[in-house]
Scaffold this motif. Sequence first.
Motif, PDB file in Angstrom:
ATOM      1  N   UNK A 174     -30.084 102.159   3.480  1.00 39.52           N
ATOM      2  CA  UNK A 174     -31.021 101.580   2.519  1.00 39.52           C
ATOM      3  C   UNK A 174     -30.400 101.528   1.125  1.00 39.52           C
ATOM      4  N   UNK A 175     -29.779 102.617   0.727  1.00 42.21           N
ATOM      5  CA  UNK A 175     -29.204 102.701  -0.622  1.00 42.21           C
ATOM      6  C   UNK A 175     -28.070 101.694  -0.825  1.00 42.21           C
ATOM      7  N   UNK A 176     -27.225 101.548   0.179  1.00 40.86           N
ATOM      8  CA  UNK A 176     -26.012 100.742   0.010  1.00 40.86           C
ATOM      9  C   UNK A 176     -26.175  99.264   0.331  1.00 40.86           C
ATOM     10  N   UNK A 177     -27.180  98.919   1.162  1.00 35.45           N
ATOM     11  CA  UNK A 177     -27.192  97.563   1.692  1.00 35.45           C
ATOM     12  C   UNK A 177     -28.496  96.783   1.503  1.00 35.45           C
ATOM     13  N   UNK A 178     -29.513  97.386   0.887  1.00 34.86           N
ATOM     14  CA  UNK A 178     -30.815  96.715   0.818  1.00 34.86           C
ATOM     15  C   UNK A 178     -31.129  96.216  -0.591  1.00 34.86           C
ATOM     16  N   UNK A 179     -31.613  94.990  -0.651  1.00 31.80           N
ATOM     17  CA  UNK A 179     -32.192  94.428  -1.866  1.00 31.80           C
ATOM     18  C   UNK A 179     -33.707  94.634  -1.778  1.00 31.80           C
ATOM     19  N   UNK A 180     -34.229  95.606  -2.509  1.00 35.38           N
ATOM     20  CA  UNK A 180     -35.641  95.970  -2.395  1.00 35.38           C
ATOM     21  C   UNK A 180     -36.577  94.945  -3.037  1.00 35.38           C
ATOM     22  N   UNK A 181     -36.012  93.925  -3.654  1.00 28.13           N
ATOM     23  CA  UNK A 181     -36.830  92.814  -4.147  1.00 28.13           C
ATOM     24  C   UNK A 181     -37.119  91.803  -3.050  1.00 28.13           C
TER      25      UNK A 181
END
Length: 312
Positions: free
Chosen positions: A146-153
């Motif tokens: 989640x930290x390295x690969x996700x765009x939370x927008x």
Amino acid sequence: MKNGSFSVIFDFPPFVRVYKDGHTERIHKTEFIPPSFDPSTGVSSKDVVINPETGLSARLYLPKVEKDSQNKFPLLIYIHGGGFCIESAFSPTYHKYLNSLVAEANVVAVSVEYRKAPEHSLPIAYDDSWASLQWVTFQSNDEEWLKNYVDFNKLFLAGDSAGANIAHNVAIRAGCEDLNGLKINGLVLVHPLFTGIEPIGAEVTNLNHLRAGKLWSVVCPSSTGSDDPFINPTKDPNLSRLGCKRVLVFVAERDQLRDRGWLYYEKLKESGWNGVVEFMEAKGEKHVFHLINPTSENAGDLMKRVVSFLNT
């Protein structure tokens, strides 16, 4: 049917059989397979425990990542179907489907292993799925993928059948409660399991709403009935507060739930909800055909539409 404590008090093939002594027999047996690297798609998967106290868990999927790439991917939270009482995020059916979807759409996915009825009556599956969504927000700086690969927008919810019902209800809750600042971009509902007391469309002759109502009474015994907003969203006063900007609804022409999906689409447009809802019908197909025959032309069209939705 046997006498005494082994008498069947509820028989609902292909889902469950409930006996007088309280034990449950699942007619559809679910196989479990471990997470893995899938060489055909380049997708990796792993399992995580979301709540050790309840056993709530999920399977995470990561698309193929090019070396030294700094790209961030949309995040999809997926909720499996099965009448609230069978199937699993860890079954071959859903593992294979998520591998394909993650590869095609280039998204990171969290496939929720919620607790199932009737042992864990609704609204437990709703609460588990909501907890999974909250877990994503709390783990954004700790869980490596989640930290390295996700765009939370770019956060999406999706589900099929009962999973689509759950996804809808999670999106309703997101529109009524704070989600730690996180916003849901879109909601994908594939053949959603909705019903109601009054028959509509083909239900007038096939009486499918009565069958669905019987299942609902077993999986959610505390419910007010088939017009409970959980199962009949057209009766929900909070429908206009749906917590996302876009919705994509799929129905299948020969699915007994087809008319409910169509009604949901129409009522959402009329509700005052400030978003855009899209609709797609697969001609000649039955319920969750894309899982049963994923290589068919219509399944391919459904996949393309979902991929486009997640990348727009």
